[in-house]
Structures are given as structure tokens and as C-alpha cells.
Design a protein around this motif. Structure first.
Motif, mmCIF file in Angstrom:
data_model
loop_
_atom_site.group_PDB
_atom_site.id
_atom_site.type_symbol
_atom_site.label_atom_id
_atom_site.label_comp_id
_atom_site.label_asym_id
_atom_site.label_seq_id
_atom_site.Cartn_x
_atom_site.Cartn_y
_atom_site.Cartn_z
ATOM 1 N N PRO B 114 0.656 -1.124 0.020
ATOM 2 C CA PRO B 114 0.010 0.093 -0.017
ATOM 3 C C PRO B 114 0.960 1.313 -0.047
ATOM 4 C CG PRO B 114 0.183 -0.701 2.296
ATOM 5 C CD PRO B 114 1.042 -1.396 1.395
ATOM 6 N N SER B 115 2.321 1.135 0.210
ATOM 7 C CA SER B 115 2.962 2.369 0.325
ATOM 8 C C SER B 115 4.503 2.004 -0.183
ATOM 9 C CB SER B 115 3.074 2.889 1.683
ATOM 10 O OG SER B 115 3.979 1.794 2.473
ATOM 11 N N CYS B 135 -6.780 2.247 -3.748
ATOM 12 C CA CYS B 135 -8.024 2.189 -2.919
ATOM 13 C C CYS B 135 -9.191 2.152 -3.727
ATOM 14 C CB CYS B 135 -8.294 3.383 -1.761
ATOM 15 S SG CYS B 135 -8.212 4.634 -2.786
ATOM 16 N N GLU B 136 -9.171 2.243 -4.940
ATOM 17 C CA GLU B 136 -10.757 2.192 -5.593
ATOM 18 C C GLU B 136 -11.023 0.479 -5.952
ATOM 19 O OE1 GLU B 136 -7.505 3.274 -6.612
ATOM 20 O OE2 GLU B 136 -7.842 4.153 -8.599
ATOM 21 N N GLU B 143 -5.112 3.802 1.614
ATOM 22 C CA GLU B 143 -5.583 4.971 1.246
ATOM 23 C C GLU B 143 -5.013 5.770 -0.228
ATOM 24 O OE1 GLU B 143 -7.273 7.007 3.237
ATOM 25 O OE2 GLU B 143 -7.521 5.528 4.706
ATOM 26 N N LEU B 144 -4.136 5.216 -0.789
ATOM 27 C CA LEU B 144 -3.584 5.812 -1.999
ATOM 28 C C LEU B 144 -4.413 5.171 -3.108
ATOM 29 C CD1 LEU B 144 -0.584 5.997 -0.364
ATOM 30 C CD2 LEU B 144 -0.211 7.117 -2.282
ATOM 31 N N THR B 145 -4.689 5.968 -4.261
ATOM 32 C CA THR B 145 -5.284 5.409 -5.400
ATOM 33 C C THR B 145 -4.339 5.057 -6.344
ATOM 34 O OG1 THR B 145 -5.029 7.578 -6.588
ATOM 35 C CG2 THR B 145 -6.697 7.520 -5.190
ATOM 36 N N THR B 146 -4.768 3.969 -7.364
ATOM 37 C CA THR B 146 -3.834 3.444 -8.261
ATOM 38 C C THR B 146 -2.891 4.354 -9.084
ATOM 39 O OG1 THR B 146 -5.531 1.517 -8.608
ATOM 40 C CG2 THR B 146 -3.855 1.962 -10.241
ATOM 41 N N ALA B 148 -1.952 7.264 -8.109
ATOM 42 C CA ALA B 148 -1.028 8.094 -7.152
ATOM 43 C C ALA B 148 0.049 7.154 -6.788
ATOM 44 C CB ALA B 148 -1.618 8.815 -6.259
ATOM 45 N N LEU B 149 -0.417 5.924 -6.567
ATOM 46 C CA LEU B 149 0.637 4.923 -5.877
ATOM 47 C C LEU B 149 1.393 4.360 -6.878
ATOM 48 C CD1 LEU B 149 1.273 3.227 -3.386
ATOM 49 C CD2 LEU B 149 -0.714 1.653 -4.078
ATOM 50 N N ARG B 219 -12.740 2.590 8.385
ATOM 51 C CA ARG B 219 -11.889 3.378 8.591
ATOM 52 C C ARG B 219 -11.516 3.616 10.121
ATOM 53 N NH1 ARG B 219 -13.696 6.445 4.057
ATOM 54 N NH2 ARG B 219 -12.244 6.320 2.405
#
Lengths: 310, 310
Positions: B114-115, B135-136, B143-146, B148-149, B219
Motif C-alpha cells: 500500500p506504500s 483504494c478503488e 489510502e492511495l489511489t492506483t 497516485a500509488l 476506517r
């Protein structure tokens, strides 16, 4: 899309409140993108001044972003028409109420849309394009991510779709094109450009941000906001889960925090709105250099795309 | 990447609990992708049976997804080694504890990350690839979207990166490649494939889902889950904001809800985990057809990518 808007590169600069002023918008327009001035909560005459200032700094097209929840929205809706602004983008609501008027004045209207239903509605009302903004963006966000939202919006409407959220370099541009966009909107990377008047502390915070350094707060109030983690956002997040804190108290706590960030660089009490790709932004550069760099990277990657074809 | 894993198309089928069984995994592997069996909360011997079942249904490579929070994780960690499973993917934690052992047994380890920090750590410990999941995605999310991640993970590690989250058709595959991925993982679309044993009600719910029909809950508990909106998730979301409801009560409320969805199709009490691209999934098809369709669309789009190059 470039022909439609009279620009050279299919890139919009996000209409970020307090950041998107005449200096930034004109720099982006002069560099061949579409600069956008944020009307935010300004009274009409203040916006008129910013528009005129922008005109002195560039003879290229630029847009005004109208925040539909502004207390002065009626006034600014008139001012953009009187000033013959060529393009209006809108956020924080749907602009149907003003669209017929703006269009009759020759203004092209490009709403930010968080869902396919809203996209269809604004296009029916004459939007010449829409901005599909994913929740990885900085500032006020919706629920869908760019990767999920963008192709669905492209399927839903026939007009050009501009991708926003999560686009920090040429890879993001190339990906947006693959998902069906004909252009992109970039916010966070322009916060740190030379021509941005954001406080040095804001710029430094974006430049040093890592991948997990943003947080979304305000979900309880129904208008989530993405910003960098700091004492302000951490406290907001904590208050938000506390039933003893009323919605009004929560609203009050957040009020004015963005201005404190942008203008005073208040590291503790400011709300430093930024997107998840803040971590990809590592240099303060002139707007023109950012645009050239992003598109030359995108073009290189797109040219190599055929290597994936079996 | 296909050579590394002995597959024909660079696509993994997500290791979805209760859905990713021997039938689905073997169908995907037989179709040239990488089928994945979910170990979820199974005891070791139950998993051994599923692995042997899968072997009877395909002679191609497949993987086991190990959910690291399983109460039987020690047992299943042994079983995959004893059964000489070629590939292991992991979720819900980091697999460092087992990596040296698995690698010494010849197993390729591909953690979901995830990071960037986690990605770097697992690669230092011998991961041959990583899955960057936005996170989609459906189910447990970060927490990060594809968007961005993915590029950030690609910058952080030298191994192949598989993109997950938000990929429902060829556009998503093409976008993932542009962002630096060498393959994709698809979950939601395989939930509704012919060979999936998910309950008809689950399939129907995915097929009829719109863009805003998923919600993230959990969450407050520190492990957010994305699922389709229904009475179960709506009530969970409400309880979550209520300080009078303890974390333990909230956990208890969610317990068993996924199984009710997948096996019994309980529309009210089930948790129908699905990603934001559920809205792009409109047909029940054989796994092989899904894979062929997605890659032929991706290839077409990638071939046209050069039209964007000035």
C-alpha cells in the motif's frame, strides 16, 4: 481540444483557492496551457480586478474557476460575463443555474464533475467539456478515483473530458489519455512553480511530502478535503470522530485554515491542500518548464506504448 | 513478466476471499492468466485440499494468496511450501516473517503493497515483484489511489510492479502500463465470470452497479473495506460514526458478512465487496473471454497512443 480552447498544450492549471491568482494563471497561459484564476469567496469587484490584472499579464486565453458555494456567486457569475472571460470552470456544486446565461454571453463552460449523472446533466445543459476529478486530488474531493471515474465519464458523455487528480508527471498524462481523456488538469505541481505565490512553507511541505503524507478530512460534514498531514489536519480528523463536537464547531475549526497555509505558511494551524502525487513533486520550476517536461515525458511514454502490443 | 511467472497474459486474478476458489483460479490459469486461490481464514489442511483440487483442474502455474491476519497463517505458510506452490501473493500485512523460508523452498513471493516504504522493505527481503493496489479496489484497501500509488512504487523498487484497483477493461490495462506497471490484477470483473461460484445475487449486484454504488467502511477500525452500498454497509457506516458503539461491537457486526454475500447472496446482511469499476462490468463471460477482450482493447488503445504525440 487545444483548438477548442485556443491553447497549445492540453493542460489546465487547477483553480486552487488563494493560490490560483493572476500571476500563476497568466504564467500558465503564457506557457501554452490554460491558466485558471480562482474566484473562491471573492466579491464581484475583487474578481473583476483579478481578471483585469490577468489580462495585463497575458493575451492568451485563461479561465475563471467559480466556486458555486461562494456567498458572492451571483455577483461573480455576472462579472465573468461582463468581462467576457472566454472560459469558466466550476466546482463545489453544479452550475446549471448560470449555464444558459454564460453560454448566451459566449462563455465556454467546463464543470468539474464527480459522477456520471452530474456529467450527463451539465452536458445536456451545454457544457462544452467536463473535468473528471478523482479523489487523489488536493482540496475538495469526491469519492471516485481518477482511474475509476475517468473511463466512466468518457463513456457517459460525448464532449472532451479533462482528467484531474493524481497527475504529477508525464506518466499521469499518458495514463489519462489511455483512459479516454483529451487533456489534464494539474494542481499540486503548480503550487510549487516559480510563479506561484504560495508561501515558502507551503512549497517546502509539498516538495518534501512522501506518498502517505496526505489525509482526507471533512467526510462527516459531507465535503471531504485532501490536505497534507500536519497538526491542523490531525486534530480535525480526531474531532471528526468525536460525537461531542458538533458539525458547526467542526466547520468553525476548519474555517480560514487554507488562507493561513497559503499566505502565512502557518505550519500548525494551516490547511495545506495537496494531492496524493505531492510525493512526485520534487522541484520548484517555472510553469513553462513544468509543462514542457510533463508533455515530453508523456510523448516518450506514449511512443513506447506499442512495445506492449504482442 | 509473463516469462517470469510462466503465463501468457500479464494478468492476475485477485485472491478474493470466498470467491477465489479452485474453479475460478484454474479457469484463469487455463486462460493464460495467473489464477489465484485465496487461503483467507482456512486451516492448513483445507488449503491443501484446494491446492490439490486446483492442480487437477489446470497444469499451468497458479498462486495462493495468503491473508496474513489469518489465525492459521503459520499452518498455511507451511502448506504452500510442502505443496510446492510456485507463487504466493500476500495481503493484510507484510510477509517478511515467512519470506526467507518460502524463497528457500523455491516459491516466488509477490506481496500486495500500500506504500513505497512497504514496497522497499519486501523487495529487500526478496519479493520478486509487488502488487500496487489502489483504494478503488474492492475489499480491504489502503489510502492511495492506483493513479497516485503506482508510479511512486515503480520509482521506489526495481522489480516488476503489478497494478491493482480500478482496472476493469483494456483502458485500465493501457493506463497501468503508462504508469509503469508490467502487469495488472483484476478482481471485480472476475467475480462475475462464468467460472466464479459467487452467488447469483452477488453477480447481479455487480452487473447492475453504477459509478457511485460503492462505499468504504471500517476506517475507524483501521482496516477500511470497499463494498457495494446496501443495508449492511449503510448500517455499518452509521454505526461507525457513533461513539456509543464500541470497536468490538463494530467488528462483531461485520463478522461473517462477506460469506453471507458470496455464498448465500444475502442482499441485506451480506458485504458485497467490489471495486469502483463495478459499473464498467456489464456482462457475465467466461474468464478466457474477459482476458482476451481486455488485452485486445488494451493493444488497440496502446497502438493509437502515438496519435497524441505532436
Amino acid at each position: 481540444m487545444c483548438d477548442l480552447f485556443g491553447i497549445e498544450f492540453p493542460i489546465f492549471q487547477g483553480g486552487m483557492a488563494w493560490v490560483a491568482d493572476a500571476g500563476l494563471a497568466s504564467a500558465v497561459s503564457n506557457a501554452g496551457g490554460l491558466g485558471i484564476v480562482a474566484a473562491m469567496n471573492m466579491p464581484g469587484e475583487a474578481l473583476r480586478e483579478v481578471i483585469q490584472q490577468t489580462r495585463q499579464l497575458t493575451d492568451r486565453p485563461f479561465a475563471v474557476n467559480i466556486m458555486l458555494m461562494s456567498p458572492h456567486v451571483e455577483e461573480v457569475a455576472q462579472v465573468v460575463a461582463q468581462e467576457r472571460v472566454p472560459l469558466v470552470t466550476t466546482g463545489a456544486g453544479t452550475p446549471e443555474k448560470y449555464m444558459a446565461y454564460w453560454i448566451s454571453c459566449g462563455i465556454k463552460v467546463i464543470p468539474v464533475v464527480p459522477s456520471t449523472a452530474v456529467a450527463r446533466r451539465v452536458v445536456r445543459n451545454g457544457a462544452c467539456a467536463v473535468i473528471a476529478e478523482g479523489c487523489e486530488a488536493g482540496g475538495h474531493v469526491g469519492e471516485l478515483t481518477t482511474m475509476a471515474l475517468l473511463p466512466q465519464i468518457c463513456d457517459a458523455v460525448e464532449v472532451p473530458v479533462i482528467a484531474a487528480g493524481g497527475i504529477g508527471d508525464g506518466r499521469g498524462i499518458a495514463a489519462a489519455f489511455m483512459l479516454g481523456a483529451t487533456g489534464v488538469q494539474v494542481g499540486t505541481r503548480f503550487v510549487v512553480c516559480h510563479e506561484s505565490s504560495a508561501h515558502t512553507t507551503f512549497k517546502q511541505k509539498v516538495l518534501s511530502a512522501g506518498d502517505i503524507d496526505t489525509i482526507t478530512t471533512g467526510r462527516r460534514l459531507g465535503h471531504p478535503v485532501r490536505a497534507l498531514k500536519n497538526p491542523f489536519t490531525r486534530k480535525f480528523a480526531k474531532l471528526e470522530w468525536d460525537n461531542a463536537v458538533s458539525d458547526a464547531e467542526l466547520e468553525a475549526y476548519g474555517s480560514g485554515a487554507l488562507r493561513l497555509a497559503v499566505q502565512q505558511g502557518d505550519a500548525d494551524r494551516g490547511c495545506f491542500m495537496a494531492g496524493q502525487i505531492a510525493a512526485l513533486v520534487n522541484r520548484e520550476q517555472p510553469a513553462a518548464e513544468i509543462i514542457r517536461e510533463m508533455f515530453s515525458q508523456a510523448e516518450r511514454i506514449l511512443s513506447e506504448g506499442t512495445k506492449w502490443v504482442v
